[in-house]
Design a protein around this motif. Structure first.
Motif, PDB file in Angstrom:
ATOM      1  N   GLU A 187       0.820  -1.209   0.000  1.00 54.02           N
ATOM      2  CA  GLU A 187       0.000   0.000   0.000  1.00 54.02           C
ATOM      3  C   GLU A 187       0.859   1.266   0.000  1.00 54.02           C
ATOM      4  O   GLU A 187       0.504   2.257  -0.624  1.00 54.02           O
ATOM      5  CB  GLU A 187      -0.962  -0.003   1.186  1.00 54.02           C
ATOM      6  N   SER A 188       1.991   1.240   0.689  1.00 53.14           N
ATOM      7  CA  SER A 188       2.845   2.428   0.694  1.00 53.14           C
ATOM      8  C   SER A 188       3.483   2.642  -0.671  1.00 53.14           C
ATOM      9  O   SER A 188       3.737   3.790  -1.064  1.00 53.14           O
ATOM     10  CB  SER A 188       3.901   2.334   1.789  1.00 53.14           C
ATOM     11  N   THR A 189       3.724   1.572  -1.432  1.00 54.77           N
ATOM     12  CA  THR A 189       4.229   1.721  -2.794  1.00 54.77           C
ATOM     13  C   THR A 189       3.192   2.422  -3.662  1.00 54.77           C
ATOM     14  O   THR A 189       3.530   3.331  -4.434  1.00 54.77           O
ATOM     15  CB  THR A 189       4.580   0.338  -3.388  1.00 54.77           C
ATOM     16  N   LYS A 190       1.920   2.014  -3.531  1.00 58.32           N
ATOM     17  CA  LYS A 190       0.856   2.682  -4.277  1.00 58.32           C
ATOM     18  C   LYS A 190       0.758   4.155  -3.883  1.00 58.32           C
ATOM     19  O   LYS A 190       0.598   5.028  -4.734  1.00 58.32           O
ATOM     20  CB  LYS A 190      -0.486   1.989  -4.027  1.00 58.32           C
ATOM     21  N   ALA A 191       0.859   4.418  -2.591  1.00 56.70           N
ATOM     22  CA  ALA A 191       0.767   5.802  -2.119  1.00 56.70           C
ATOM     23  C   ALA A 191       1.940   6.623  -2.639  1.00 56.70           C
ATOM     24  O   ALA A 191       1.771   7.789  -3.020  1.00 56.70           O
ATOM     25  CB  ALA A 191       0.742   5.834  -0.590  1.00 56.70           C
TER      26      ALA A 191
END
Length: 149
Positions: free
Chosen positions: A58-62
């Motif tokens: 999720e942090s990669t997407k963010a």
């Protein structure tokens, strides 16, 4: 023929009560508690690893969405720069200075608007709540409840 005490074979002493087969194979309460604590600690470690993996995804997407928003900010800065430059250079052109400045400014404003919209759209899809971890924790809780009942 009777044997004297020195001549008799030595028979090993028997235990007073033979061990029952049930107690010889069943683990003790301490062993059971130890196994449960090991299982629980392994379960917690597994859940933490799953949460880490989800948070990383999720942090990669963010990060990608924030990068697009940064691109939108840069495009806005370039729009201001080219708008200012267009005003300066338009004075030397044949074209009306106001029209040339507006064309360059509008082009960069459109680029900035598209990048902003895309980045905002992608940022809305980011979910920082570790869904898989929550599901497995609920499943583990159901399993423990059925185990004790």
């Amino acid at each position: 023929m009777t044997l004297t005490s020195h001549e008799r074979p030595v028979v090993p002493a028997r235990p007073p009560f033979p061990p029952s087969p049930a107690t010889a194979t069943e683990p003790s309460l301490g062993e059971l508690v130890g196994e449960i604590s090991q299982d629980l600690s392994q379960l917690v470690r597994d859940e933490i690893e799953l949460a880490k993996a989800e948070m990383k995804q999720e942090s990669t997407k963010a990060g990608k969405a924030v990068g697009m928003l940064g691109g939108a900010g840069y495009a806005g800065h370039v729009a201001l720069l080219f708008g200012s430059l267009a005003v300066v250079f338009a004075l030397a052109n044949v074209m009306d200075p106001a029209w040339s400045a507006l064309i360059v400014t509008a082009m960069w404003a459109v680029v900035g608007g598209v990048l902003y919209a895309k980045g905002r759209e992608r940022l809305r899809t980011v979910n920082l709540k570790p869904e898989q971890t929550m599901d497995t924790l609920k499943e583990d809780a159901r399993w423990v409840r059925h185990l004790t009942s």
